[in-house]
Design a protein around this motif. Structure first.
Motif, PDB file in Angstrom:
ATOM      1  N   ASN A  38       0.816  -1.207   0.000  1.00 35.76           N
ATOM      2  CA  ASN A  38       0.000   0.000   0.000  1.00 35.76           C
ATOM      3  C   ASN A  38       0.857   1.267   0.000  1.00 35.76           C
ATOM      4  N   GLU A  42       0.770   4.102  -2.850  1.00 35.43           N
ATOM      5  CA  GLU A  42       0.656   5.522  -2.472  1.00 35.43           C
ATOM      6  C   GLU A  42       1.673   6.350  -3.247  1.00 35.43           C
ATOM      7  N   LYS A  46       5.411  12.241  -2.803  1.00 38.18           N
ATOM      8  CA  LYS A  46       4.510  13.132  -2.072  1.00 38.18           C
ATOM      9  C   LYS A  46       5.254  14.369  -1.597  1.00 38.18           C
ATOM     10  N   HIS A  59      -0.260  13.396   1.848  1.00 37.45           N
ATOM     11  CA  HIS A  59      -0.608  12.138   1.183  1.00 37.45           C
ATOM     12  C   HIS A  59      -2.118  12.002   1.040  1.00 37.45           C
ATOM     13  N   ALA A  60      -2.535  10.927   0.384  1.00 36.66           N
ATOM     14  CA  ALA A  60      -3.960  10.644   0.194  1.00 36.66           C
ATOM     15  C   ALA A  60      -4.636  10.365   1.535  1.00 36.66           C
ATOM     16  N   ASN A  62      -7.068   8.153   3.270  1.00 37.72           N
ATOM     17  CA  ASN A  62      -7.817   6.891   3.219  1.00 37.72           C
ATOM     18  C   ASN A  62      -7.628   6.141   4.528  1.00 37.72           C
ATOM     19  N   ARG A  67       0.566   1.837   5.227  1.00 34.62           N
ATOM     20  CA  ARG A  67       1.374   2.566   4.245  1.00 34.62           C
ATOM     21  C   ARG A  67       2.677   2.977   4.935  1.00 34.62           C
TER      22      ARG A  67
END
Length: 80
Positions: A38, A42, A46, A59-60, A62, A67
């Motif tokens: 993961n 990702e 970033k 970062h995203a 979720n 991660r």
């Protein structure tokens, strides 16, 4: 100069993760390497914003809790 290595897992359900380390300065060079699937998904490109004593990874947002990255930073002694 000062170099250090550590691991960080991105914080779930938010868009930033803060890593605290006394050797980090605004001029530190920071690199990330994915350690989990993961984290690799990702990506390591970033936004990383270093300040005195910490750096923030954007970062995203979720719910994944795995991660995980290895980080390495380098700071010139003159910048500490």
């Amino acid at each position: 100069s000062l170099s250090a290595v550590g691991e960080v897992t991105l914080t779930a359900n938010t868009t930033t993760t803060t890593v605290t380390h006394r050797g980090v300065s605004t001029n530190s060079v920071i690199a990330l390497m994915a350690l989990t699937a993961n984290a690799a998904a990702e990506g390591v490109g970033k936004l990383i914003a270093p300040t005195k004593g910490q750096f923030v990874i954007t970062h995203a947002n979720n719910a994944q809790t795995d991660r995980t990255f290895r980080y390495h930073f380098h700071t010139s002694r003159a910048q500490l």
